[in-house]
Scaffold this motif. Structure first.
Motif, PDB file in Angstrom:
ATOM      1  N   ALA A  81       0.827  -1.204   0.000  1.00 35.00           N
ATOM      2  CA  ALA A  81       0.000   0.000   0.000  1.00 35.00           C
ATOM      3  C   ALA A  81       0.865   1.259   0.000  1.00 35.00           C
ATOM      4  O   ALA A  81       0.607   2.218  -0.733  1.00 35.00           O
ATOM      5  CB  ALA A  81      -0.927  -0.002   1.219  1.00 35.00           C
ATOM      6  N   GLN A  82       1.915   1.265   0.813  1.00 42.50           N
ATOM      7  CA  GLN A  82       2.788   2.432   0.873  1.00 42.50           C
ATOM      8  C   GLN A  82       3.518   2.657  -0.449  1.00 42.50           C
ATOM      9  O   GLN A  82       3.698   3.800  -0.886  1.00 42.50           O
ATOM     10  CB  GLN A  82       3.789   2.272   2.016  1.00 42.50           C
ATOM     11  N   ALA A  83       3.937   1.567  -1.109  1.00 39.60           N
ATOM     12  CA  ALA A  83       4.599   1.715  -2.408  1.00 39.60           C
ATOM     13  C   ALA A  83       3.637   2.279  -3.442  1.00 39.60           C
ATOM     14  O   ALA A  83       4.001   3.161  -4.234  1.00 39.60           O
ATOM     15  CB  ALA A  83       5.150   0.362  -2.871  1.00 39.60           C
ATOM     16  N   PHE A  84       2.395   1.783  -3.445  1.00 40.28           N
ATOM     17  CA  PHE A  84       1.384   2.348  -4.343  1.00 40.28           C
ATOM     18  C   PHE A  84       1.153   3.826  -4.035  1.00 40.28           C
ATOM     19  O   PHE A  84       1.085   4.673  -4.937  1.00 40.28           O
ATOM     20  CB  PHE A  84       0.064   1.581  -4.213  1.00 40.28           C
ATOM     21  N   HIS A  85       1.013   4.134  -2.748  1.00 39.12           N
ATOM     22  CA  HIS A  85       0.738   5.513  -2.317  1.00 39.12           C
ATOM     23  C   HIS A  85       1.845   6.460  -2.772  1.00 39.12           C
ATOM     24  O   HIS A  85       1.581   7.540  -3.319  1.00 39.12           O
ATOM     25  CB  HIS A  85       0.592   5.548  -0.802  1.00 39.12           C
ATOM     26  N   LYS A  86       3.097   6.049  -2.590  1.00 38.24           N
ATOM     27  CA  LYS A  86       4.214   6.911  -2.965  1.00 38.24           C
ATOM     28  C   LYS A  86       4.402   6.990  -4.474  1.00 38.24           C
ATOM     29  O   LYS A  86       5.058   7.909  -4.968  1.00 38.24           O
ATOM     30  CB  LYS A  86       5.488   6.427  -2.281  1.00 38.24           C
ATOM     31  N   SER A  87       3.827   6.041  -5.210  1.00 40.90           N
ATOM     32  CA  SER A  87       3.864   6.085  -6.669  1.00 40.90           C
ATOM     33  C   SER A  87       2.729   6.927  -7.238  1.00 40.90           C
ATOM     34  O   SER A  87       2.683   7.174  -8.434  1.00 40.90           O
ATOM     35  CB  SER A  87       3.762   4.669  -7.249  1.00 40.90           C
TER      36      SER A  87
END
Length: 647
Positions: A81-87
């Motif tokens: 989720a954090q990787a998606f959010h930062k992308s």
């Protein structure tokens, strides 16, 4: 419990990552996966390593693989989720945060979920996807019933529908003060506004509208603040409501600007003319109307509007500058080349303007070099940054001529972002702050066309006149390979820029605000897209198909670094911004999606550019209509991909 060889390698990788040795850590994680491709810890470690390096596109498949192996691992869902959010992929991030919460209650996960819902809701709101925005805010309130910003955003949406009672109820939940009078709300709202607390100010003005529904000033003030959040269509509805109560030139003017910002060009022109009809002595309306016309290449009409502005108010901010730029454009089109260039750089020949641009005694008290006096062997200061980055890149083609032909000793005062790029030009010195020492003369970079008497549109030298160091090209070739699905499988790589000038009003018509219009490009097979957007615009990535657009915003850096990235792609597709100039200056293929409202530099009725032989233009035939432009570019992209892959 026995530690397997794969887990031993993971532990070594974790230690090396903690010691800030990511290269060695990655080797350990990959060796662990070579030993046991089902090692969840190795996939997690590699994903976290990529995340720490801000390589989110590489991190996402690692976390996805870890989840496949351990579906009920809340930590893996949280990391994904954090990787998606930062992308910038907020919608995908929300799904993963929800999974993580279902698996394990965690306050930090819920906080991240609330932020993702708010971010996605605001993005939808700015793109006028109001139902989707409302759904995000409602979900947020279901998790946090007292969330102030979500209630105010729902209040704005309710007001846009004309339901001021519902809007008021949301705002009262956000600011539960009862029995406030309109005067109290006005005082509090103005206070919030001056402190930069726009949402709190909006809450107060919405409650004022609900109490006093027949006062146009409340709607107008509310619209002005809402527009500052980028919600231009909602602001337009406030102005429209005000005008149903009482026609007013100032409100028509505000409505014209909101229409223009949301790409409704014809409605904007109608409102500008209505404002002038109601208040013919309002100088600022003429000034903004002139800007509006100038950006559509309607130079004679713009000239009339700026002349009217100056007749009403000789000191109207910016009117004199744009008057002369419009006059210069008209004369260039008529073939009066030297007169036209002189008008373009008029401001630099006015002491009061020079004091604003660069408050230095030598600059303020001395007119720029005009090309008539000899400068051989003399110290010449060239000042970049007087226009946009794109213009600086365009005009820097003449810097070397000052050395080789005019024999001047050249120092360039450059914006920091351009320093390393301009430093690749032979025989010049580049500085970012006003240098000490004596100068015999100075000239703004954009005035070289006038001083050197450059013919228009025959603009020599041809590109490439800027170069990227071979070592930097090699570095970016290797780095970009990491983003590809398979570095060994042929594909066509495309850089993409769809917004010009961020949120600035003047450049909105040049931008593709509704990114769904770009979908035909993504339908072309065997392509990989790379986003060159920076800042707030990069957050629009969540609207694109997952996995089809790699975000490079975190690694773009200065313009030389960006030029190196562009040089390693097959093609750049971009709206009118600094990027087409950058690609053109290094001689790299670039397709520019050109709005109908652009200036005369790109000429008319042609698909090539006098400035850059490597450029192809795709022009709007109707103001604001991007669909035909994108379809033409997609067809051409099919052909370009087929040509490369068949070779």
């Amino acid at each position: 419990m026995t530690t397997t060889p794969a887990l031993q390698l993971v532990q070594q990788g974790d230690q090396l990552a903690a010691q800030d040795d990511p290269t060695a850590a990655e080797i350990c994680y990959r060796r662990a996966l070579a030993t046991d491709e089902l090692c969840t810890e190795a996939w997690q470690g590699l994903g976290l390593l990529h995340t720490a390096q801000r390589r989110y596109a590489a991190a996402i498949p690692c976390f996805e693989q870890a989840i496949i192996l351990q579906l009920h691992d809340a930590t893996a869902h949280h990391h994904l989720a954090q990787a998606f959010h930062k992308s910038g992929y907020e919608a995908q991030a929300i799904i993963q945060y929800e999974y993580a919460l279902e698996l394990q209650a965690d306050a930090s996960v819920q906080d991240h979920l609330l932020q993702a819902l708010l971010t996605l809701g605001n993005r939808y709101h700015q793109q006028d996807l109001l139902a989707e925005a409302a759904a995000c805010y409602q979900r947020l309130i279901s998790l946090d019933p007292d969330h102030i910003e979500a209630h105010i955003q729902l209040g704005i949406l309710a007001g846009a529908e004309g339901d001021w009672g519902r809007a008021q109820r949301h705002c009262q939940k956000a600011n539960p003060l009862s029995d406030e009078s309109v005067t109290d709300l006005l005082q509090r709202g103005v206070g919030h506004y001056h402190q930069g607390e726009l949402l709190a100010a909006i809450s107060c003005f919405i409650q004022m509208v609900a109490i006093q529904t027949d006062y146009p000033g409340h709607y107008n003030n509310l619209g002005l603040i809402i527009a500052q959040l980028g919600y231009h269509r909602q602001a337009s509805r406030c102005y429209q409501q005000a005008l149903t109560i009482q026609p007013d030139g100032n409100i028509y003017h505000n409505l014209a600007i909101s229409y223009y910002q949301s790409g409704q060009v014809h409605q904007a022109e109608h409102c500008f003319r209505s404002a002038i009809a109601l208040q013919p002595d309002y100088a600022q309306v003429y000034n903004n109307f002139g800007n509006f016309l100038q950006l559509q290449n309607r130079m004679p009409e713009a000239l009339e509007a700026f002349a009217a502005t100056l007749a009403l108010d000789p000191h109207c901010r910016g009117a004199d500058l744009w008057y002369h730029i419009s006059q210069g454009s008209v004369w260039l089109a008529e073939g009066r080349v030297r007169d036209g260039w002189k008008e373009w750089v008029w401001a630099w020949y006015q002491p009061q303007c020079r004091a604003v641009m660069l408050n230095n005694d030598f600059i303020v008290n001395t007119e720029p070099w005009n090309g008539t006096d000899t400068i051989a062997g003399k110290q010449l200061l060239v000042i970049a940054g007087g226009a946009g980055f794109g213009d600086d890149i365009l005009w820097c083609r003449y810097l070397e001529r000052l050395v080789t032909t005019y024999q001047a000793v050249v120092t360039v005062l450059s914006p920091p972002a351009l320093m390393t790029l301009l430093a690749t030009i032979p025989s010049i010195r580049v500085v970012s702050h006003y240098p000490s020492g004596h100068f015999d003369a100075y000239i703004p970079l954009l005035a070289l066309t006038y001083a050197l008497d450059i013919p228009f549109p025959l603009l020599q030298p041809d590109p490439p006149y800027l170069t990227v160091p071979t070592q930097l090209k090699t570095e970016w070739h290797d780095r970009l390979q990491l983003y590809l699905d398979s570095p060994y499988q042929p594909c066509f790589t495309v850089g993409l820029c769809w917004m010009s000038g961020g949120a600035q009003t003047l450049w909105k018509p040049r931008s593709i605000v509704h990114v769904e219009k770009l979908w035909p490009l993504f339908a072309v097979p065997h392509t990989q897209f790379f986003s060159l957007q920076m800042g707030a615009d990069a957050s629009m990535l969540q609207r694109f198909p997952a996995g089809r657009l790699h975000d490079l915003s975190a690694v773009l850096g200065d313009f030389l670094n960006t030029a190196a990235i562009i040089s390693q792609l097959d093609l750049l597709i971009t709206v009118d911004s600094a990027y087409p100039h950058l690609a053109g200056a290094i001689g790299h293929p670039v397709w520019m999606l050109q709005a109908d409202q652009n200036d005369a530099r790109w000429m008319h009725d042609r698909d090539s550019s006098h400035w850059y032989p490597s450029m192809r233009l795709f022009r709007q035939q109707q103001a604001g209509n991007w669909d035909e432009v994108i379809e033409q570019a997609a067809t051409a992209l099919h052909q370009a991909v087929a040509t490369k892959l068949s070779g």
